[in-house]
Design a protein around this motif. Structure first.
Motif, PDB file in Angstrom:
ATOM      1  N   ALA A   1       0.858  -1.175   0.000  1.00 54.41           N
ATOM      2  CA  ALA A   1       0.000   0.000   0.000  1.00 54.41           C
ATOM      3  C   ALA A   1       0.897   1.229   0.000  1.00 54.41           C
ATOM      4  O   ALA A   1       1.954   1.204   0.615  1.00 54.41           O
ATOM      5  CB  ALA A   1      -0.894  -0.004   1.225  1.00 54.41           C
ATOM      6  N   PRO A   2       0.533   2.324  -0.657  1.00 46.39           N
ATOM      7  CA  PRO A   2      -0.726   2.552  -1.370  1.00 46.39           C
ATOM      8  C   PRO A   2      -0.671   2.208  -2.862  1.00 46.39           C
ATOM      9  O   PRO A   2      -1.493   2.704  -3.614  1.00 46.39           O
ATOM     10  CB  PRO A   2      -0.902   4.049  -1.177  1.00 46.39           C
ATOM     11  N   MET A   3       0.275   1.363  -3.271  1.00 45.65           N
ATOM     12  CA  MET A   3       0.336   1.020  -4.695  1.00 45.65           C
ATOM     13  C   MET A   3      -0.400  -0.278  -4.967  1.00 45.65           C
ATOM     14  O   MET A   3      -0.284  -0.850  -6.033  1.00 45.65           O
ATOM     15  CB  MET A   3       1.807   0.864  -5.138  1.00 45.65           C
TER      16      MET A   3
ATOM     17  N   LEU B   1       9.951  -0.917   6.203  1.00 47.62           N
ATOM     18  CA  LEU B   1       9.132  -0.979   7.413  1.00 47.62           C
ATOM     19  C   LEU B   1       7.898  -0.101   7.264  1.00 47.62           C
ATOM     20  O   LEU B   1       6.776  -0.519   7.548  1.00 47.62           O
ATOM     21  CB  LEU B   1       9.968  -0.511   8.603  1.00 47.62           C
ATOM     22  N   ALA B   2       8.113   1.126   6.758  1.00 52.30           N
ATOM     23  CA  ALA B   2       6.990   2.056   6.648  1.00 52.30           C
ATOM     24  C   ALA B   2       5.935   1.506   5.691  1.00 52.30           C
ATOM     25  O   ALA B   2       4.742   1.457   6.019  1.00 52.30           O
ATOM     26  CB  ALA B   2       7.499   3.420   6.177  1.00 52.30           C
ATOM     27  N   PHE B   3       6.402   1.072   4.506  1.00 52.06           N
ATOM     28  CA  PHE B   3       5.425   0.572   3.541  1.00 52.06           C
ATOM     29  C   PHE B   3       4.772  -0.729   4.026  1.00 52.06           C
ATOM     30  O   PHE B   3       3.583  -0.949   3.822  1.00 52.06           O
ATOM     31  CB  PHE B   3       6.076   0.383   2.164  1.00 52.06           C
ATOM     32  N   GLY B   4       5.572  -1.570   4.668  1.00 53.86           N
ATOM     33  CA  GLY B   4       5.014  -2.825   5.167  1.00 53.86           C
ATOM     34  C   GLY B   4       3.948  -2.571   6.210  1.00 53.86           C
ATOM     35  O   GLY B   4       2.843  -3.125   6.141  1.00 53.86           O
ATOM     36  N   LEU B   5       4.268  -1.676   7.140  1.00 54.36           N
ATOM     37  CA  LEU B   5       3.312  -1.397   8.211  1.00 54.36           C
ATOM     38  C   LEU B   5       2.044  -0.772   7.645  1.00 54.36           C
ATOM     39  O   LEU B   5       0.925  -1.131   8.030  1.00 54.36           O
ATOM     40  CB  LEU B   5       3.971  -0.464   9.232  1.00 54.36           C
ATOM     41  N   PHE B   6       2.234   0.146   6.704  1.00 57.42           N
ATOM     42  CA  PHE B   6       1.070   0.795   6.099  1.00 57.42           C
ATOM     43  C   PHE B   6       0.195  -0.249   5.394  1.00 57.42           C
ATOM     44  O   PHE B   6      -1.034  -0.211   5.504  1.00 57.42           O
ATOM     45  CB  PHE B   6       1.540   1.882   5.126  1.00 57.42           C
ATOM     46  N   SER B   7       0.832  -1.186   4.707  1.00 54.09           N
ATOM     47  CA  SER B   7       0.059  -2.232   4.019  1.00 54.09           C
ATOM     48  C   SER B   7      -0.745  -3.035   5.030  1.00 54.09           C
ATOM     49  O   SER B   7      -1.927  -3.348   4.804  1.00 54.09           O
ATOM     50  CB  SER B   7       0.984  -3.183   3.266  1.00 54.09           C
ATOM     51  N   ILE B   8      -0.109  -3.384   6.133  1.00 52.22           N
ATOM     52  CA  ILE B   8      -0.807  -4.191   7.142  1.00 52.22           C
ATOM     53  C   ILE B   8      -2.003  -3.435   7.683  1.00 52.22           C
ATOM     54  O   ILE B   8      -3.113  -3.963   7.777  1.00 52.22           O
ATOM     55  CB  ILE B   8       0.160  -4.566   8.285  1.00 52.22           C
TER      56      ILE B   8
ATOM     57  N   SER C   1      -5.625 -10.104   2.177  1.00 50.03           N
ATOM     58  CA  SER C   1      -4.770 -10.867   3.082  1.00 50.03           C
ATOM     59  C   SER C   1      -3.368 -11.015   2.497  1.00 50.03           C
ATOM     60  O   SER C   1      -2.376 -11.003   3.216  1.00 50.03           O
ATOM     61  CB  SER C   1      -5.425 -12.212   3.343  1.00 50.03           C
ATOM     62  N   SER C   2      -3.299 -11.128   1.166  1.00 52.22           N
ATOM     63  CA  SER C   2      -1.970 -11.194   0.538  1.00 52.22           C
ATOM     64  C   SER C   2      -1.220  -9.889   0.747  1.00 52.22           C
ATOM     65  O   SER C   2      -0.019  -9.893   1.013  1.00 52.22           O
ATOM     66  CB  SER C   2      -2.101 -11.459  -0.960  1.00 52.22           C
ATOM     67  N   ILE C   3      -1.949  -8.776   0.609  1.00 47.32           N
ATOM     68  CA  ILE C   3      -1.294  -7.476   0.843  1.00 47.32           C
ATOM     69  C   ILE C   3      -0.724  -7.448   2.252  1.00 47.32           C
ATOM     70  O   ILE C   3       0.411  -7.037   2.485  1.00 47.32           O
ATOM     71  CB  ILE C   3      -2.310  -6.336   0.652  1.00 47.32           C
ATOM     72  N   GLU C   4      -1.539  -7.915   3.196  1.00 49.75           N
ATOM     73  CA  GLU C   4      -1.102  -7.936   4.591  1.00 49.75           C
ATOM     74  C   GLU C   4       0.158  -8.793   4.746  1.00 49.75           C
ATOM     75  O   GLU C   4       1.128  -8.386   5.385  1.00 49.75           O
ATOM     76  CB  GLU C   4      -2.224  -8.506   5.457  1.00 49.75           C
ATOM     77  N   ASN C   5       0.116  -9.981   4.139  1.00 53.39           N
ATOM     78  CA  ASN C   5       1.254 -10.881   4.328  1.00 53.39           C
ATOM     79  C   ASN C   5       2.510 -10.356   3.664  1.00 53.39           C
ATOM     80  O   ASN C   5       3.615 -10.547   4.181  1.00 53.39           O
ATOM     81  CB  ASN C   5       0.900 -12.266   3.813  1.00 53.39           C
ATOM     82  N   MET C   6       2.351  -9.691   2.522  1.00 48.11           N
ATOM     83  CA  MET C   6       3.511  -9.062   1.902  1.00 48.11           C
ATOM     84  C   MET C   6       4.019  -7.941   2.813  1.00 48.11           C
ATOM     85  O   MET C   6       5.216  -7.704   2.924  1.00 48.11           O
ATOM     86  CB  MET C   6       3.121  -8.498   0.536  1.00 48.11           C
ATOM     87  N   GLY C   7       3.068  -7.262   3.468  1.00 44.59           N
ATOM     88  CA  GLY C   7       3.464  -6.229   4.424  1.00 44.59           C
ATOM     89  C   GLY C   7       4.300  -6.813   5.543  1.00 44.59           C
ATOM     90  O   GLY C   7       5.309  -6.240   5.946  1.00 44.59           O
ATOM     91  N   ILE C   8       3.879  -7.991   6.033  1.00 45.93           N
ATOM     92  CA  ILE C   8       4.635  -8.631   7.113  1.00 45.93           C
ATOM     93  C   ILE C   8       6.043  -8.975   6.635  1.00 45.93           C
ATOM     94  O   ILE C   8       7.033  -8.730   7.331  1.00 45.93           O
ATOM     95  CB  ILE C   8       3.917  -9.898   7.592  1.00 45.93           C
ATOM     96  N   ALA C   9       6.109  -9.533   5.410  1.00 46.14           N
ATOM     97  CA  ALA C   9       7.428  -9.894   4.878  1.00 46.14           C
ATOM     98  C   ALA C   9       8.296  -8.651   4.746  1.00 46.14           C
ATOM     99  O   ALA C   9       9.471  -8.649   5.123  1.00 46.14           O
ATOM    100  CB  ALA C   9       7.270 -10.599   3.540  1.00 46.14           C
ATOM    101  N   ALA C  10       7.688  -7.563   4.217  1.00 43.79           N
ATOM    102  CA  ALA C  10       8.452  -6.320   4.065  1.00 43.79           C
ATOM    103  C   ALA C  10       8.925  -5.822   5.424  1.00 43.79           C
ATOM    104  O   ALA C  10      10.063  -5.377   5.583  1.00 43.79           O
ATOM    105  CB  ALA C  10       7.599  -5.261   3.379  1.00 43.79           C
ATOM    106  N   LEU C  11       8.030  -5.920   6.402  1.00 42.81           N
ATOM    107  CA  LEU C  11       8.376  -5.516   7.767  1.00 42.81           C
ATOM    108  C   LEU C  11       9.564  -6.334   8.260  1.00 42.81           C
ATOM    109  O   LEU C  11      10.521  -5.797   8.833  1.00 42.81           O
ATOM    110  CB  LEU C  11       7.158  -5.761   8.655  1.00 42.81           C
ATOM    111  N   GLY C  12       9.491  -7.639   8.025  1.00 47.95           N
ATOM    112  CA  GLY C  12      10.555  -8.527   8.476  1.00 47.95           C
ATOM    113  C   GLY C  12      11.884  -8.171   7.835  1.00 47.95           C
ATOM    114  O   GLY C  12      12.898  -8.025   8.512  1.00 47.95           O
TER     115      GLY C  12
END
Lengths: 682, 214, 178, 482
Positions: free
Chosen positions: D224-226, D278-285, D305-316
């Motif tokens: 998010a937001p893309m 981190l910023a983009f991942g958290l925003f996606s979540i 849910s995929s967006i969320e999980n990609m956010g988690i991966a990005a966060l990680g």
């Protein structure tokens, strides 16, 4: 022999028993009978084994610790610690699970052909195993796994009766609340990890000194909310009165009898074992939470006419009483009064044990009634004492125990709680004395109201005449159901009579906690079957029991031989003025409780719904039927949960506006994100 | 600095702005052809400089795809769907120009200064390329018509190519050919899609396609 | 039922008929004083009567009601009409016992504590009176419950009732002496 | 050797499918190609995990993370191929599609697989870009497969937004070639060459380049937001395609971002790229947690849910350290769970012919096995023990906690909300009364056997990682954790 049970091998056998029970029951999914016997017999065997493991760990001189298996995650270790506290909870869980499983053999028969018994048995075994793991885990991450397994398995048990929309909603609420609670617990453990660098309880304990006070307080608040959700502290209790009625009765018995106690166990473990020493206000907060839960829980129970909901609210009340003991223990510890702290802790542990026995007994009894009458509404029951005399006697036993009437066990644990609160009033200064005064007052109040409530419950269900057709055709439950309930009733009495010895054992259990180690050996709480509270007062349960027996006998003889000597007694039907007596003439449970509710209407906000149906729609002179419903408005929903939900929904709708459907907008997001990221990162 | 070079770069930049100003799709298509031609000439210059044959092949491919094929497709497109093709925008012309100016200013700001400094002698041209990219993105945001969106993407690509050329980052021929092949497929797919969209929606406007709103 | 049978066997022919025609001229206050004496002695000052309308034509009720009016005012002699058979020493049954009332009568009898006295009041209650033989009635109270005393009359006047009551009390007094 | 084999097999399969006139033959070709690709990918993974695995800087070069992703592509590709066969048979039986559509489907399917695997295996950033762009081009007709206006709309948005995003990513990619100077135009520049020159990268240029790459490829990742194209495309495509899009395609784009992150970190240090991720991942979540609460379409639910999980991966990946380990495992688990869920959603769609949650009720009566598996999948994807996503989430959280506690708390709250969203929607579908005229029972065994196998694999991998996989993950963590 006991060494074998309380070892890693003994524990593996324990888990295997449940695993085989679960897997086998799933395999027999096609055949309800086989699945039922398989799953419940293995649950029985497992629980029995669990009791042996617990006893083995209780008598072991040193805490039993071991690690099983390995995992790809370095922080996750399947490590177990069976110290006396864990062993005590293992024992309680196994004990109740054993009798519930016996009961279940006959109870689940009414589900044959309706819902899969295989899945029920599967989740039932997993659920018990999950609780045992929760009580024995010694690693935060592993504990969370066990905790979630327990929660999810119980969720599936709650929604087992899935054709009722209400049950599904109850399950939904339950899982949501329990998951929110878990989120708080996760946060608490992550904070502990941040400070100590490990999820292992032993490492957290030894690194406890390094935790800053701010983090410690945060962990306290987070875990109080997290574990409090499971335990059912008001206002986190909302799932409890919904989930318990929805679940099959032996599950309700287990959930109410032992599952909510895992929250208490973890509070003891985290607050007393891992985080000590701690500031004074922790204990005060627990005392206040306990007082509020106890008082409000019993008030809500009074207003309830669904028998299982009533019992569920009583669980909240009893959790409050347990918290009063625990809270006073924490307060005394931070005031450097270890002897009194031990008294408070023993009181709470004892009440945990007692509540487990009589609450599961009550739920099983209620299940027997519901099984026969197919209704949970007490207004439709009545007169069952003649049709189900054994069940009535059992339920009466449970009711007396939960109302803290001697010689049953509830009396003695509440007595201990009272003693610790009185000691608090006597021993503390003016800063904390008011908390103890309020707590003792609310406990006294609670006891009275609980008695009123069970007069109502027992009277409405078992006395008078049947109020519905179904209640007229009830029969005594079958063998295994009775076989599950009788021992529990016997235990309720037994734990009362021998409560001195039980308290002695519990003192050993509580005394092994590290917070009690540095002090000189505490006083003897109990000697030769007599409980004494620090030498200030004492009570001797066997004497109480004997006195009661003598008093009963004396009253009976006096009346028979002195007053009624000359008179002849005949039995006849009640005079009904020539009209037929109908159940409509009986006092309803709502009516019974109404006067008490009106006293507390400031807190409870009772609602009344009147509806009149007329034969003649326009003039409304001839009413056909009148209906008055009394209820209690759910202030937690309206003031706490509904606004939170609305807020989330509003944010969600805002967020959804982002997905406007217009591609130009989407490209604008990319452009904005690009420019924004460039601007802010450079 | 070479005057020719500057002229070509300015052509490309101005056509990008031109896309925003004109309200007739046939002109837009021609303007894209002009822009692509300028890119071809730039590429041809670099062929002259290096003299590699594969570069020549690239030039020919670019000429064929971006100029002739694209012009052909777009003019067909305009002719065929005249009533459905829109060239309206969300912002009015003065406002559009103000935003274009702001984006150009941003492209010349200190944020992009390190990029302009890659080849210091071409700094102005590099900034122009970046401005072209941003303005192409703006075209896709601002315009309602589907044709403008397609041209926006292609113009963005042209701007990147120009930037790459001036920054000395042009890739080996095989990669250029790969990219051209991608663009060819992309062009074909978009034109197929345009006809499908016209068949289903009866118009070629983005505002028509807003039913997926969750 | 068995208890009823036993009772019938134990006290053979307990029924005592009282013909109140002789009482037409008695002075109420005199009768009343005597009743009061008997009530004081036998019932510790208060005789509670439960009246059961077992399908009466209301004539007897009128007369019974009249007993409570200011003229007769039997309460001053210690005689009360009570609302529940549970409180009653004596049942006064009227009417020919309509079929629908038989069960009510039986239950009232059962609800009255022992020792109890049953009085059938009026000719209808004694033998059905003018209703005798009708398919709708049982003809007499004694056909339904054991009756101890009968007061004839169609209906008996309040004075006659009082007089008969005195005789009943005298009988009871005599029996209790034995 | 194996990369060539994979490329050849898939190209050949696409060509043969084009020529075939027999439905069974087409199905056989695609499935056997998928099997061959799976074996080859397994060999690649085994080879890469071997100690001292040579990683030559040739045309193809696969590092540890690439091997992991290639293996997930192959696994999910195989599952999707088999599932497609049975799924399309049902659709043909219903008369929704004809033979030509099926043939077109399998051609594009094979090309899509090829593009994905090529993107992971190829050694050159530009070629990788071309391959990723090709994944867009090959799937756009698969998304508009049902030829409905909404499907067309979704496909168009997918095409335009991804092309725009990827062009920005391309620009960022070009910037990484600045230190090479004249050498940039010569031949194919491998990742190793780039890495060798990365030290000479101007830090400012590196930062700008990474922002462009992150925004560009991030569009394809669905950060998010893309992310706006993602729910549209994933909900309109046929179930097996959604599975591939969601399960593996997103990972490839993320992999691209990570490779550039390595180059950037060489000059800027890990903090800069980490914070951005981190910023983009958290925003996606957060965004997906909020939106999922009021969704009305279950395929969109899975997409968010995929967006969320990609956010988690990005966060990680953003927080680094143990977060990288967790993120890699998370990618693996998600790559298996999400396709399983999409397959199950496909079953529900076949039965109910609707993707609206309000129209679905009583799945547990109509499709008992699917319902149970869906519940299991829901528990797995929301991170409930004993499924491994629970551990990866906890790991990401604790890595987050040690560095950015506030972000960690926000993430915990978002996870709780997500669980509630998903639970609410799943319960509404699975329980309740099924429509009266709906026949009971599963449609055909393979349709539930495949998701069952995938979920079982996840459960197995949650507690036991095979030696080679563990080795690969260790290598990848060594490389990508700073």
């Amino acid at each position: 022999m006991t060494e074998f049970f309380a070892s890693s091998r003994g524990f593996v056998v324990l888990l295997l028993l449940f695993a085989i029970g679960a897997a086998g029951s799933l395999l027999f999914n096609k055949n309800d009978r086989q699945a039922n016997y398989w799953s419940n017999l293995f649950a029985c065997a497992g629980s029995l084994w669990g009791m042996f493991v617990a006893i083995g760990a209780l008598v072991a001189p040193e805490p039993v610790a071991f690690t099983l298996g390995f995992s790809p995650f370095s922080l996750l270790r399947f490590s177990f610690l069976l110290d006396r506290l864990a062993a005590f909870f293992l024992f309680v869980i196994s004990l109740i699970a054993f009798f519930c499983s016996i009961y279940a053999i006959d109870y689940v028969k009414h589900y044959y052909g309706k819902y899969g018994i295989g899945t029920l048995g599967f989740f039932y075994n997993i659920f018990i195993a999950g609780m045992l793991l929760v009580a024995s885990a010694a690693n935060g991450l592993f504990f969370l796994v066990a905790w979630e397994i327990m929660s999810v398995a119980s969720f599936f048990l709650v929604i087992h009766d899935r054709d009722e929309q209400e049950n599904i909603r109850a399950g939904l609420l339950y899982l949501i609340m329990t998951h929110l609670g878990t989120a708080f617990i996760i946060a608490a453990f992550l904070l502990l990890y941040r400070s100590t660098g490990s999820f292992d309880f032993s490492a957290i304990q030894s690194g406890g000194a390094a935790i800053s006070p701010v983090v410690k307080n945060a962990v306290f608040v987070l875990s109080l909310i997290g574990f409090g959700t499971k335990a059912g502290i008001i206002p986190l209790h909302v799932w409890l009165p919904a989930a318990h009625p929805a679940a099959p009765s032996h599950i309700s018995g287990l959930m109410s009898g032992v599952m909510i106690k895992t929250g208490i166990y973890m509070m003891i473990r985290v607050f007393l074992d891992l985080l000590a020493p701690f500031p004074l206000w922790w204990g005060v907060v627990l005392l206040i939470a306990g007082a509020v839960s106890a008082l409000l829980g019993v008030l809500y129970a009074l207003a309830e006419h669904d028998i299982k909901k009533l019992l569920a609210y009583h669980s909240i009340e009893n959790i409050g009483i347990i918290l009063l003991g625990l809270g006073s223990a924490l307060t005394f510890l931070s005031l450097q009064l270890p002897t009194l702290a031990l008294l408070g802790l023993v009181a709470s542990l004892f009440h945990t044990l007692n509540h487990a026995t009589f609450k599961s007994l009550l739920f099983l009894g209620a299940g027997a009634v519901i099984n026969q009458t197919h209704t949970r509404n007490m207004e439709e029951l009545g007169g069952l004492i003649r049709l189900m005399p054994q069940t009535a006697l059992l339920f009466l036993t449970g009711s007396m125990a939960i109302s803290a009437l001697p010689p049953f066990n509830g009396f003695f644990s509440e007595w201990l709680t009272f003693q610790s609160l009185f000691q608090g009033i006597a021993a503390t200064d003016s800063r904390t004395i008011w908390v103890f005064v309020i707590a003792a007052g609310s406990l006294a109040f609670t006891g009275g109201l609980a008695l009123a409530c069970f007069v109502k419950a027992f009277g409405a269900v078992f006395l008078a005449r049947p109020r519905s057709n179904e209640a007229q055709h009830a029969r005594e439950p079958s063998f295994f159901m009775l076989a599950g309930m009788w021992p529990l009733a016997a235990l309720s009495l037994l734990f009362g009579i021998v409560s001195g010895y039980v308290a002695n054992i519990l003192q050993d259990v509580a005394g092994t906690l590290s917070v009690f180690q540095g002090f000189p050996s505490p006083f003897l709480l109990a000697e030769t079957g007599r409980i004494s509270a620090g030498g200030f007062s004492f009570v001797s349960p066997p004497v109480v029991f004997l006195l009661l027996l003598i008093a009963l006998f004396a009253v009976f003889t006096a009346f028979n031989f002195l007053f009624f000597k000359k008179q002849k007694t005949t039995f006849g039907p009640t005079w009904d003025c020539g009209a037929d007596l109908t159940p409509r003439m009986e006092i309803t449970s709502t009516g019974f409780a109404r006067s008490i509710i009106l006293i507390f209407k400031g807190i409870m906000k009772p609602t009344m719904l009147k509806s009149v149906e007329c034969r003649d729609g326009e003039t409304r002179y001839l009413p056909k039927s009148r209906e008055i419903r009394l209820g209690i408005s759910n202030i937690y929903d309206t003031c706490l949960y509904k606004p939170a939900q609305d807020l989330a929904l509003r944010f969600s709708l805002y967020a959804r506006k982002m997905q406007s459907g217009l591609i130009n907008m989407y490209i604008l997001y990319i452009l904005a994100a690009l420019l924004g990221a460039l601007y802010f990162s450079l | 600095m070479n005057m020719n070079l500057q002229f070509l770069a300015m052509t490309i930049f101005l056509t990008t702005i031109f896309f925003h100003i004109i309200r007739r799709n046939s002109y837009t298509a021609s303007a894209y052809a002009v822009q692509s031609l300028a890119v071809v000439l730039l590429l041809f210059r670099s062929f002259l400089a290096t003299g590699s044959l594969s570069m020549l092949l690239t030039v020919i491919l670019v000429l064929a795809i971006k100029v002739f094929l694209a012009l052909h497709l777009f003019s067909n497109f305009v002719k065929k769907y005249k009533p459905g093709v829109s060239a309206t925008a969300y912002l009015n012309l003065p406002l559009t120009l103000i935003v274009v100016a702001a984006l150009s200013a941003f492209a010349h700001s200190r944020v992009f200064a390190p990029l302009a400094a890659i080849v210091p002698e071409n700094a102005a041209l590099l900034s122009l390329g970046i401005a072209g990219m941003l303005i192409s993105l703006l075209l896709m945001v601002n315009r309602k018509g589907i044709l403008s969106q397609i041209i926006g993407v292609l113009s963005l690509e042209n701007s990147i190519v120009v930037f790459g050329l001036f920054a000395g980052l042009e890739q080996s021929a095989i990669l250029q050919i790969g990219i051209m092949f991608n663009i060819l497929v992309w062009l074909i797919i978009t034109s197929i899609f345009s006809s499908m969209i016209y068949r289903h929606f009866g118009a070629l406007e983005t505002a028509e396609m807003t039913s997926l709103k969750e | 039922m068995i208890r009823l049978l036993r009772k019938t066997v134990a006290t053979p022919s307990p029924l005592i008929s009282i013909d109140p025609s002789a009482c037409e001229r008695v002075d109420i206050s005199v009768v009343g004083r005597e009743i009061e004496d008997h009530v004081k002695r036998l019932f510790r000052g208060s005789l509670a009567i439960r009246q059961v309308d077992a399908g009466s034509d209301n004539a007897a009720e009128q007369e019974l009601v009249a007993l409570s009016n200011p003229f007769y005012d039997v309460e001053r002699f210690g005689v009360h009409f009570v609302a529940s058979p549970r409180h009653a020493d004596m049942l006064m049954a009227t009417g020919p016992v309509a079929r629908n009332m038989a069960e009510a009568l039986r239950r009232t009898y059962a609800a009255t504590p022992d020792p109890k006295f049953v009085v059938a009041l009026g000719d209808d209650a004694i033998d059905g009176g003018i209703f005798r033989g009708s398919y709708a009635v049982y003809d007499a109270v004694k056909n339904v419950i054991p009756v101890d005393y009968e007061i004839a009359g169609d209906p008996p006047s309040p004075r006659a009732i009082l007089c008969a009551l005195l005789k009943i009390l005298e009988t009871i007094g005599a029996n209790s002496l034995n | 050797m194996e990369p060539l084999l994979i490329t050849g097999t898939l190209l050949l399969a696409a060509l043969l499918t084009l020529l075939m006139k027999n439905l069974r033959a087409i199905e056989l070709i695609s499935v056997s190609a998928a099997v061959a690709v799976f074996i080859a990918a397994l060999k690649i993974a085994l080879g890469a995990s071997a100690p001292r695995a040579s990683n030559p800087d040739g045309f193809f070069s696969i590092d540890a993370l690439g091997a992991i992703i290639a293996l997930t592509i192959a696994v999910v590709g195989l599952a999707a191929a088999v599932y497609s066969v049975f799924y399309l048979r049902v659709e043909m039986a219903k008369g929704i599609i004809g033979f030509h559509r099926v043939r077109q489907y399998f051609i594009l399917f094979n090309l899509f697989l090829l593009a994905m695997l090529f993107a992971v295996m190829v050694n050159n950033p530009i070629l990788m870009w071309i391959a990723i762009e090709s994944t867009t081009l090959s799937t756009v007709f698969l998304i508009s497969f049902y030829d409905k206006p909404t499907a067309l709309e979704a496909a168009w948005k997918y095409l335009i937004i991804n092309s725009t995003g990827l062009l920005l990513g391309f620009f960022g990619t070009l910037l990484y070639f600045t230190p090479l100077g004249e050498a940039a135009g010569q031949g194919l520049t491998g990742w190793k060459t780039l890495a060798a020159h990365a030290a000479h990268l101007d830090p400012m240029i590196a930062k700008i380049a990474f922002v462009f790459v992150l925004i560009g490829y991030g569009t394809k990742v669905g950060l998010a937001p893309m992310h706006t194209w993602l729910p549209d495309a994933h909900s309109k495509a046929p179930a097996p395609i959604s599975a591939l899009l969601s399960g593996v395609l997103l990972n490839i784009a993320l992999y691209a971002v990570l490779r550039f992150k390595l180059l950037t970190d060489a000059v800027t240090g890990g903090a800069f790229t980490g914070k951005l991720l981190l910023a983009f991942g958290l925003f996606s979540i957060i965004i997906s947690a909020l939106i999922m609460l009021t969704l009305q379409n279950y395929k969109r639910l899975l997409a968010y849910s995929s967006i969320e999980n990609m956010g988690i991966a990005a966060l990680g990946f953003g927080v680094g350290g143990a977060g990288v380990f967790a993120a890699i495992l998370h990618i693996i688990y998600h790559a298996l769970v999400k396709p399983a869920l999409f397959f199950l959603a496909g079953n529900i769609f076949l039965k109910y012919s609707s993707t609206k949650i309000s129209r679905i009720s009583g799945v547990i009566s109509a499709l008992p096995i699917t319902a149970v598996l869906f519940l299991a999948g829901f528990l797995a994807v929301t991170g409930t023990p004993p499924f491994g996503i629970f551990f990866t989430k906890i790991y990401v959280l604790f890595a987050c906690m040690t560095m950015y506690p506030l972000a960690g708390f926000i993430a915990i709250a978002a996870f709780a909300l997500l669980f509630i969203d998903f639970l609410k929607q799943a319960m509404a579908m699975i329980f309740g009364e099924k429509p009266a005229e709906m026949p009971m029972g599963e449609i055909s065994p393979p349709l539930w056997a495949i998701p069952l196998a995938l979920l079982a694999t996840v459960l197995l991998l949650s507690f036991y990682l095979p030696e080679f996989l563990l080795e690969l993950i260790t290598q990848a963590v060594e490389k990508y954790a700073l």
